[in-house]
Design a protein around this motif. Structure first.
Motif, short mmCIF file in Angstrom:
data_model
loop_
_atom_site.label_atom_id
_atom_site.label_comp_id
_atom_site.label_asym_id
_atom_site.label_seq_id
_atom_site.Cartn_x
_atom_site.Cartn_y
_atom_site.Cartn_z
N LEU A 105 -4.77 11.64 -7.22
CA LEU A 105 -5.73 11.22 -8.30
C LEU A 105 -7.13 10.32 -7.13
O LEU A 105 -6.10 9.64 -6.13
CB LEU A 105 -5.14 10.49 -9.12
CG LEU A 105 -4.03 10.12 -9.63
CD1 LEU A 105 -3.47 9.60 -10.99
CD2 LEU A 105 -4.74 11.72 -10.83
N THR A 106 -8.28 10.65 -7.68
CA THR A 106 -9.11 10.62 -6.92
C THR A 106 -9.49 8.44 -7.38
O THR A 106 -8.47 8.52 -8.21
CB THR A 106 -10.16 10.89 -7.14
OG1 THR A 106 -11.22 10.96 -8.31
CG2 THR A 106 -10.64 12.45 -6.79
N GLU A 107 -10.02 7.82 -7.41
CA GLU A 107 -10.42 6.16 -7.53
C GLU A 107 -10.69 7.08 -9.12
O GLU A 107 -9.98 6.10 -10.07
CB GLU A 107 -11.33 5.69 -6.60
CG GLU A 107 -11.95 4.00 -7.74
CD GLU A 107 -12.05 2.89 -6.98
OE1 GLU A 107 -11.93 2.15 -7.07
OE2 GLU A 107 -12.61 3.79 -5.29
N GLU A 108 -11.77 7.98 -9.26
CA GLU A 108 -11.84 7.82 -10.56
C GLU A 108 -11.00 8.44 -11.94
O GLU A 108 -11.04 7.68 -12.56
CB GLU A 108 -13.22 9.01 -11.14
CG GLU A 108 -14.88 8.08 -10.06
CD GLU A 108 -14.18 8.75 -8.68
OE1 GLU A 108 -13.67 9.03 -8.10
OE2 GLU A 108 -15.12 7.77 -7.75
N GLU A 109 -9.86 9.20 -10.72
CA GLU A 109 -8.95 9.61 -12.05
C GLU A 109 -8.43 8.14 -12.44
O GLU A 109 -7.06 8.58 -13.28
CB GLU A 109 -8.67 10.96 -11.37
CG GLU A 109 -9.53 12.02 -11.21
CD GLU A 109 -8.46 13.44 -10.40
OE1 GLU A 109 -8.89 14.67 -10.63
OE2 GLU A 109 -7.75 13.30 -9.31
N ALA A 110 -7.29 8.06 -11.41
CA ALA A 110 -6.67 7.14 -11.46
C ALA A 110 -7.06 5.88 -13.02
O ALA A 110 -7.21 5.48 -13.25
CB ALA A 110 -6.82 5.73 -10.15
N ASN A 131 0.95 -0.93 0.18
CA ASN A 131 -0.08 -0.01 0.02
C ASN A 131 0.77 1.30 0.15
O ASN A 131 0.11 2.53 0.06
CB ASN A 131 -1.12 0.07 0.89
CG ASN A 131 -0.30 -0.40 3.11
OD1 ASN A 131 0.85 -0.14 2.98
ND2 ASN A 131 -1.17 0.29 3.56
N LEU A 132 2.26 1.03 0.63
CA LEU A 132 3.11 2.02 0.53
C LEU A 132 3.48 3.14 -0.79
O LEU A 132 3.44 4.21 -1.34
CB LEU A 132 4.09 2.31 1.07
CG LEU A 132 4.04 1.57 2.27
CD1 LEU A 132 5.64 1.27 3.23
CD2 LEU A 132 3.51 3.00 3.48
N LEU A 133 3.56 1.23 -2.27
CA LEU A 133 3.36 1.78 -3.21
C LEU A 133 2.37 2.57 -3.70
O LEU A 133 1.99 3.63 -5.55
CB LEU A 133 3.98 0.82 -4.52
CG LEU A 133 5.20 0.59 -3.70
CD1 LEU A 133 5.55 -0.85 -4.35
CD2 LEU A 133 5.96 0.79 -4.10
N ASP A 134 1.00 2.35 -3.46
CA ASP A 134 -0.07 3.01 -4.32
C ASP A 134 -0.29 4.27 -3.86
O ASP A 134 -0.93 5.17 -4.22
CB ASP A 134 -1.19 1.56 -3.78
CG ASP A 134 -1.01 0.50 -3.99
OD1 ASP A 134 -0.65 -0.39 -4.46
OD2 ASP A 134 -1.90 -0.38 -3.23
N SER A 135 0.51 4.36 -2.07
CA SER A 135 -0.05 6.05 -2.01
C SER A 135 0.68 6.85 -2.96
O SER A 135 0.62 7.93 -3.16
CB SER A 135 0.59 6.32 -0.51
OG SER A 135 2.05 6.14 -0.12
#
Length: 166
Positions: free
Chosen positions: A131-136, A122-126
């Motif tokens: 970005l919002t989830e929609e933007e991602a 989750n550190l990589l995901d951070s």
């Protein structure tokens, strides 16, 4: 800060800007990944190989099969596997049906390594938390379009190069 000022060059058009922006951003992401995996004695490519082997487990995979699944298709998979084997993360055995091939499988030490790394991913995901989830989702869709465009352009470039040499 505007991208042009950040990289210090004059941009020809929006396609060049998007392309250079993507390459520039890749550098930031790559360095973040490299620093993260360095804590575990791995490179990003080595982690990618171990992750693939974990997903494949208990089935072995060949060097070419591993390369096909790698994010970086240009990596020297044989050397990568040799380094992972030297660290004890994979076991390599000759393929009993084809002596030219090897079977690669994740070792017990490789499984323990993945168990250590997984809670920290989750550190990589951070790195993408800006970005919002929609933007991602939108970014992923746009990047898929870019890959398709690049593949098409590369085929045209190869065709032009072949025609010029004939």
């Amino acid at each position: 800060m505007h991208f042009e000022n950040e990289v210090g060059i004059k941009i020809r058009n929006e396609w060049q800007k998007a392309s250079l922006n993507l390459l520039y951003t890749y550098g930031f992401l790559f360095n973040g990944y490299e620093n993260f995996f360095k804590r575990y004695g791995l490179t990003t490519q080595q982690y990618n190989a171990v992750r693939i082997l974990q997903e494949q487990y208990p089935n072995p995979i060949s060097t070419s099969g591993l390369r096909d699944k790698m994010l970086d298709k240009m990596s020297d998979t044989s050397r990568l596997v040799s380094r992972l084997n030297a660290k004890g993360f994979v076991d390599v055995k000759q393929n009993p049906h084809d002596k030219r091939l090897v079977n690669i499988i994740l070792s017990e030490k490789g499984h323990r390594l993945m168990e250590t790394i997984e809670p920290e991913l989750n550190l990589l995901d951070s790195m993408m938390n800006g970005l919002t989830e929609e933007e991602a989702i939108m970014l992923s869709e746009l990047l898929s379009k870019v890959r398709t465009s690049v593949k098409t352009a590369c085929r045209r470039i190869r065709a032009t190069t072949v025609a010029e040499t004939n």
